[in-house]
Design a protein around this motif. Structure first.
Motif, PDB file in Angstrom:
ATOM      1  N   LEU A  67      16.771  21.034  28.204  1.00 40.05           N
ATOM      2  CA  LEU A  67      17.319  19.769  27.649  1.00 40.05           C
ATOM      3  C   LEU A  67      16.770  19.497  26.293  1.00 40.05           C
ATOM      4  CD1 LEU A  67      19.071  17.549  28.712  1.00 40.05           C
ATOM      5  CD2 LEU A  67      17.194  16.286  29.369  1.00 40.05           C
ATOM      6  N   ARG A  68      17.402  19.072  25.393  1.00 39.80           N
ATOM      7  CA  ARG A  68      16.994  19.095  23.948  1.00 39.80           C
ATOM      8  C   ARG A  68      17.575  17.747  23.159  1.00 39.80           C
ATOM      9  NH1 ARG A  68      19.083  24.333  24.435  1.00 39.80           N
ATOM     10  NH2 ARG A  68      17.671  25.888  24.681  1.00 39.80           N
ATOM     11  N   TRP A  69      16.411  17.233  22.547  1.00 36.23           N
ATOM     12  CA  TRP A  69      16.706  16.012  21.643  1.00 36.23           C
ATOM     13  C   TRP A  69      16.259  16.179  20.280  1.00 36.23           C
ATOM     14  CZ3 TRP A  69      19.522  11.529  21.951  1.00 36.23           C
ATOM     15  CH2 TRP A  69      19.270  10.662  21.081  1.00 36.23           C
ATOM     16  N   THR A  70      17.128  16.026  19.500  1.00 33.63           N
ATOM     17  CA  THR A  70      16.984  16.368  17.988  1.00 33.63           C
ATOM     18  C   THR A  70      17.075  15.057  17.173  1.00 33.63           C
ATOM     19  OG1 THR A  70      17.744  18.462  18.081  1.00 33.63           O
ATOM     20  CG2 THR A  70      17.052  17.765  15.861  1.00 33.63           C
ATOM     21  N   GLN A  71      16.007  14.568  16.411  1.00 31.31           N
ATOM     22  CA  GLN A  71      16.303  12.997  15.926  1.00 31.31           C
ATOM     23  C   GLN A  71      15.913  13.190  14.308  1.00 31.31           C
ATOM     24  OE1 GLN A  71      16.996   9.725  17.273  1.00 31.31           O
ATOM     25  NE2 GLN A  71      17.097   9.461  15.039  1.00 31.31           N
ATOM     26  N   ALA A  72      16.787  13.032  13.530  1.00 29.83           N
ATOM     27  CA  ALA A  72      16.516  12.968  11.962  1.00 29.83           C
ATOM     28  C   ALA A  72      16.144  11.449  11.828  1.00 29.83           C
ATOM     29  CB  ALA A  72      17.655  13.595  11.298  1.00 29.83           C
ATOM     30  N   PHE A  73      15.215  11.616  10.560  1.00 29.85           N
ATOM     31  CA  PHE A  73      14.650  10.207  10.020  1.00 29.85           C
ATOM     32  C   PHE A  73      14.854  10.204   8.639  1.00 29.85           C
ATOM     33  CE2 PHE A  73      12.191  11.259  13.782  1.00 29.85           C
ATOM     34  CZ  PHE A  73      12.212   9.999  14.736  1.00 29.85           C
ATOM     35  N   GLY A  74      14.974   8.892   8.106  1.00 28.36           N
ATOM     36  CA  GLY A  74      15.231   8.662   6.854  1.00 28.36           C
ATOM     37  C   GLY A  74      16.517   8.780   6.608  1.00 28.36           C
ATOM     38  N   SER A  75      17.071   9.181   5.318  1.00 27.76           N
ATOM     39  CA  SER A  75      18.481   9.260   4.758  1.00 27.76           C
ATOM     40  C   SER A  75      19.375  10.103   5.788  1.00 27.76           C
ATOM     41  CB  SER A  75      18.566   9.969   3.323  1.00 27.76           C
ATOM     42  OG  SER A  75      17.718   9.181   2.651  1.00 27.76           O
ATOM     43  N   GLY A  76      20.502   9.771   6.099  1.00 24.22           N
ATOM     44  CA  GLY A  76      21.216  10.459   6.945  1.00 24.22           C
ATOM     45  C   GLY A  76      20.750  10.614   8.341  1.00 24.22           C
ATOM     46  N   SER A  77      19.913   9.683   8.781  1.00 24.54           N
ATOM     47  CA  SER A  77      19.281   9.948  10.253  1.00 24.54           C
ATOM     48  C   SER A  77      20.301   9.870  11.026  1.00 24.54           C
ATOM     49  CB  SER A  77      18.389   8.848  10.457  1.00 24.54           C
ATOM     50  OG  SER A  77      18.970   7.548  10.492  1.00 24.54           O
ATOM     51  N   GLY A  78      20.003  10.494  12.306  1.00 24.09           N
ATOM     52  CA  GLY A  78      21.202  10.773  13.536  1.00 24.09           C
ATOM     53  C   GLY A  78      20.295  11.342  14.351  1.00 24.09           C
ATOM     54  N   ALA A  79      21.243  11.433  15.726  1.00 25.36           N
ATOM     55  CA  ALA A  79      20.273  12.286  16.695  1.00 25.36           C
ATOM     56  C   ALA A  79      21.325  13.286  17.272  1.00 25.36           C
ATOM     57  CB  ALA A  79      19.740  11.393  17.667  1.00 25.36           C
ATOM     58  N   SER A  80      20.972  14.378  17.896  1.00 21.60           N
ATOM     59  CA  SER A  80      21.784  15.214  19.165  1.00 21.60           C
ATOM     60  C   SER A  80      21.080  15.410  20.070  1.00 21.60           C
ATOM     61  CB  SER A  80      21.981  16.671  18.127  1.00 21.60           C
ATOM     62  OG  SER A  80      22.646  17.332  18.992  1.00 21.60           O
ATOM     63  N   LEU A  81      21.711  15.254  21.273  1.00 24.39           N
ATOM     64  CA  LEU A  81      21.237  15.616  22.598  1.00 24.39           C
ATOM     65  C   LEU A  81      22.017  16.799  23.144  1.00 24.39           C
ATOM     66  CD1 LEU A  81      19.674  14.744  25.125  1.00 24.39           C
ATOM     67  CD2 LEU A  81      21.706  13.395  25.895  1.00 24.39           C
ATOM     68  N   SER A  82      21.299  17.803  23.365  1.00 26.97           N
ATOM     69  CA  SER A  82      22.040  18.978  24.178  1.00 26.97           C
ATOM     70  C   SER A  82      21.302  19.487  25.253  1.00 26.97           C
ATOM     71  CB  SER A  82      22.052  20.066  22.847  1.00 26.97           C
ATOM     72  OG  SER A  82      20.692  20.486  22.520  1.00 26.97           O
ATOM     73  N   PHE A  83      21.940  20.223  26.176  1.00 25.15           N
ATOM     74  CA  PHE A  83      21.635  20.922  27.229  1.00 25.15           C
ATOM     75  C   PHE A  83      22.210  22.423  27.321  1.00 25.15           C
ATOM     76  CE2 PHE A  83      24.920  21.276  30.285  1.00 25.15           C
ATOM     77  CZ  PHE A  83      26.151  20.629  29.490  1.00 25.15           C
ATOM     78  N   SER A  84      21.457  23.335  27.987  1.00 27.53           N
ATOM     79  CA  SER A  84      22.183  24.527  28.414  1.00 27.53           C
ATOM     80  C   SER A  84      21.510  24.712  29.958  1.00 27.53           C
ATOM     81  CB  SER A  84      21.704  25.713  27.479  1.00 27.53           C
ATOM     82  OG  SER A  84      20.175  25.736  27.541  1.00 27.53           O
ATOM     83  N   ALA A  85      22.527  25.407  30.573  1.00 27.02           N
ATOM     84  CA  ALA A  85      22.094  25.632  32.014  1.00 27.02           C
ATOM     85  C   ALA A  85      22.637  27.066  32.401  1.00 27.02           C
ATOM     86  CB  ALA A  85      22.554  24.791  33.035  1.00 27.02           C
TER      87      ALA A  85
END
Lengths: 431, 248
Positions: free
Chosen positions: A372-390
């Motif tokens: 399970l993965r969470w990627t969070q960008a900060f500052g300009s163009g901030s956003g996030a992505s939640l992903s999983f693999s099984a």
């Protein structure tokens, strides 16, 4: 040294290696063949309000796709040499695309990686072929790697495309290796072939008792230089700490600049020849619990992404081009060029600060791999992505897998620009 | 490699001394038993079949080929097909897992299980002499055979097991039984060893472990059997234990 001369020297080394095979090493060739057959379906939730891909008319991302892929890995070992070939064949059927609704088939067959590697004595090897050259412990990105920023470790099915290289390696002692690598041609499936520049890298690898690391100096033929370093410290049976960083002179990325032929903005490689320093630093840590689950955290910071002013210019350029492209007319050709540069701006990352978190378990009850993965960008163009693999092991040969992601943030964020969500379901058969 | 050979010769000498005297030191006993499990050898290779019986996941079989030299080892899975080509590399305390289709080797901690049912520390060669402080607890018998009983306490934060009680045959200086304990003192695994294999090395016929049966004491039905075969001494080139080779 010219490319032709370099290849001639390399051929001589390979012949020399064959001649220097010791009697003890001589024997019958050992052949190995392994393969995978994959059958999977993918759904992509296209971002309908995307500026970069207005109405999905530029990228033509399919809503759903069925894929069959055959991966054949062949290896022949005949001391002191070893040859390998990773052959790939793939057939896709796009089940639906908007607009207009459509069905179409496509296929491809190619050599993803393949090389000949020979040992010269006990301490030197020479390799020529197509390889995915990777090092370090990072999951998210590998700034020290001038060939592959992408580690390919966040998707258990997707493969990175190999690059054409030759490499000389000297094993100085059991702990230290020095290697010289030349990437002399763009990989046939590299997404950014227009930005390709032949690159030479000198790398020193070292392994200690509870730590390992290396230094990499790389120079592209277009003048951009990069000094990278990476290291991993095994603190205990549970903790790992690592870093992967780089200092660069010059930048190969595309930056939005005022002034175009019909539009107000265009993209150019405005920092390629600048004597300006750029840096990227990734710090990471991993902890494995008694239960076997491993938590990983990585923090990436640097100035190789856009600053706030550059990001504003990027957004303005893309939005203007998006409107011009959607309107059609005489400016749409120029607008498409701007959008293509915006889609692949040649930056290792857009946001200057990013946090990556992962919780993973391998061989869970000898039945499954889960991440399970969470990627969070900060500052300009901030956003996030939640992903999983099984992955679930159905038999010793057959696995079922599921890979999904959900991007969070508006259409101006790094993750929400093109695709809102994705899901792949399929089977993998090993033979 | 020459230095390693000298160290190994010294270990053999210690082992011989242990036979010659009535009471070898715990360190001498450990040096001899490590060698029986591939530890500290200049270069040795063996095949390993792990059969795990677990009430949750049934019976799982995994086959590996292990190559070891000194502190370094690489274990490559040959069965089942879905894991074939997977390699666990240990260089000192550093561990990596790689598979040709992963494209990038992964740094792992020794706690991470990447090779099926057995702990990484059970698969690789054994270096208890380096990892544990040993003291002789008592003398005992195991299945009628006189044995030294050693207490091993982990001397670093890298060890797979915090404390081990180790039965070693007095006459043969080979391991016969082990109990593995957690930090809290709880017994969680036992192992029984058979040493019917032989390793021809430097003109000598050395005993080598043939079977290790590991029982989970928390869940009695969970048993792993490690069977060792085709043991042979080998010289490995320097690149045999390289991280780059894990994915190629």
């Amino acid at each position: 040294m010219t490319t032709l001369l370099q290849r001639a020297v390399l051929s001589g080394c390979i012949l020399g290696a064959a001649v220097h095979a010791s009697a003890a090493e001589e024997g019958l060739p050992e052949l190995t063949a392994r393969g995978q057959a994959l059958l999977f379906g993918t759904h992509l939730g296209v971002e309908q309000g995307s500026f970069l891909n207005p109405g999905n008319r530029l990228a033509g991302i399919p809503d759903a796709e069925g894929s069959a892929e055959l991966r054949l890995d062949l290896m022949a070992r005949w001391q002191p040499c070893r040859a390998q070939a990773r052959l790939r064949g793939r057939a896709d059927r796009v089940l639906d695309a908007t607009p207009p609704p459509d069905e179409r088939d496509s296929g491809d067959a190619f050599l993803n990686a393949g090389s000949l590697r020979c040992r010269i004595g006990q301490r030197t090897t020479v390799l020529v072929g197509r390889e995915v050259e990777q090092w370090g412990s990072a999951f998210f990105l590998s700034p020290s790697n001038p060939f592959f920023f992408d580690t390919g470790r966040t998707d258990p099915v997707r493969e990175l495309y190999g690059k054409d290289i030759w490499q000389l390696s000297a094993y100085l002692d059991p702990t230290t290796t020095l290697s010289l690598t030349r990437n002399y041609r763009a990989g046939p499936r590299e997404p950014e072939r227009t930005g390709f520049s032949e690159t030479t890298a000198l790398r020193l690898d070292w392994t200690g008792q509870a730590a390992s690391g290396g230094l990499v100096f790389a120079r592209r033929d277009d003048g951009i230089e990069r000094l990278g370093a990476y290291g991993t410290w095994t603190y205990s049976s549970a903790w790992l700490f690592y870093t992967d960083l780089a200092l660069a002179r010059g930048h190969a990325g595309w930056f939005a600049r005022p002034g175009g032929e019909a539009l107000s903005w265009h993209f150019e490689r405005s920092k390629r020849d600048r004597d300006q320093a750029f840096y990227s630093v990734l710090m990471g840590a991993g902890y494995t619990f008694e239960s076997g689950w491993t938590a990983t955290a990585e923090w990436l910071t640097g100035n190789e992404g856009y600053d706030s002013g550059e990001r504003s210019a990027y957004d303005a350029a893309v939005e203007e081009a998006s409107r011009a492209f959607a309107a059609g007319g005489a400016d749409s050709g120029e607008a498409a060029g701007v959008l293509v540069a915006g889609l692949s701006p040649g930056l290792p990352y857009l946001a200057r600060n990013t946090l990556f978190l992962q919780l993973a378990r391998n061989e869970w009850n000898d039945k499954a791999d889960v991440a399970l993965r969470w990627t969070q960008a900060f500052g300009s163009g901030s956003g996030a992505s939640l992903s999983f693999s099984a992955t679930y092991y159905l038999t010793g040969h057959l696995q079922a897998f599921a890979i999904g992601s959900r991007n969070v943030g508006g259409v101006r964020t790094d993750f929400g620009r093109l695709v809102r969500d994705s899901l792949s379901l399929g089977f993998r058969y090993y033979f | 490699m020459i230095r390693l050979r000298k160290l190994f010769a010294a270990a053999l000498l210690l082992s011989a001394m242990a036979h010659a005297t009535e009471a070898p030191t715990p360190e001498e006993i450990l040096a001899a038993t490590d060698r029986v499990r591939g530890g500290g050898m200049p270069g040795v290779q063996w095949n390993l079949t792990i059969t795990a019986n677990d009430p949750d996941s049934g019976t799982n079989v995994r086959r590996l080929q292990v190559r070891a030299a000194g502190d370094n080892s690489v274990a490559e899975t040959t069965f089942p097909a879905r894991a074939a080509g997977g390699r666990l590399l240990q260089l000192g305390r550093n561990m990596w897992y790689g598979r040709p289709d992963l494209q990038k080797a992964v740094s792992i901690s020794s706690r991470q299980k990447m090779m099926g049912p057995a702990a990484n520390g059970d698969i690789a060669s054994t270096n208890y002499l380096k990892d544990y402080d040993a003291r002789l607890l008592r003398e005992d018998t195991f299945e009628g055979e006189p044995a030294y009983v050693l207490e091993l306490v982990g001397r670093s934060r890298f060890v797979t097991y915090d404390r081990i009680i180790y039965w070693v045959s007095r006459a043969r200086l080979v391991p016969v039984k082990a109990e593995f304990y957690t930090v809290s003192g709880k017994l969680f695994k036992t192992a029984v060893f058979e040493t019917d294999n032989h390793l021809a090395y430097d003109g000598q016929d050395l005993p080598f472990v043939s079977r290790m049966t590991i029982r989970d004491e928390i869940n009695d039905n969970n048993v792993s059997v490690l069977e060792y075969s085709e043991i042979r001494a080998r010289d490995f080139p320097l690149d045999a234990f390289s991280v780059a080779s894990l994915t190629r």
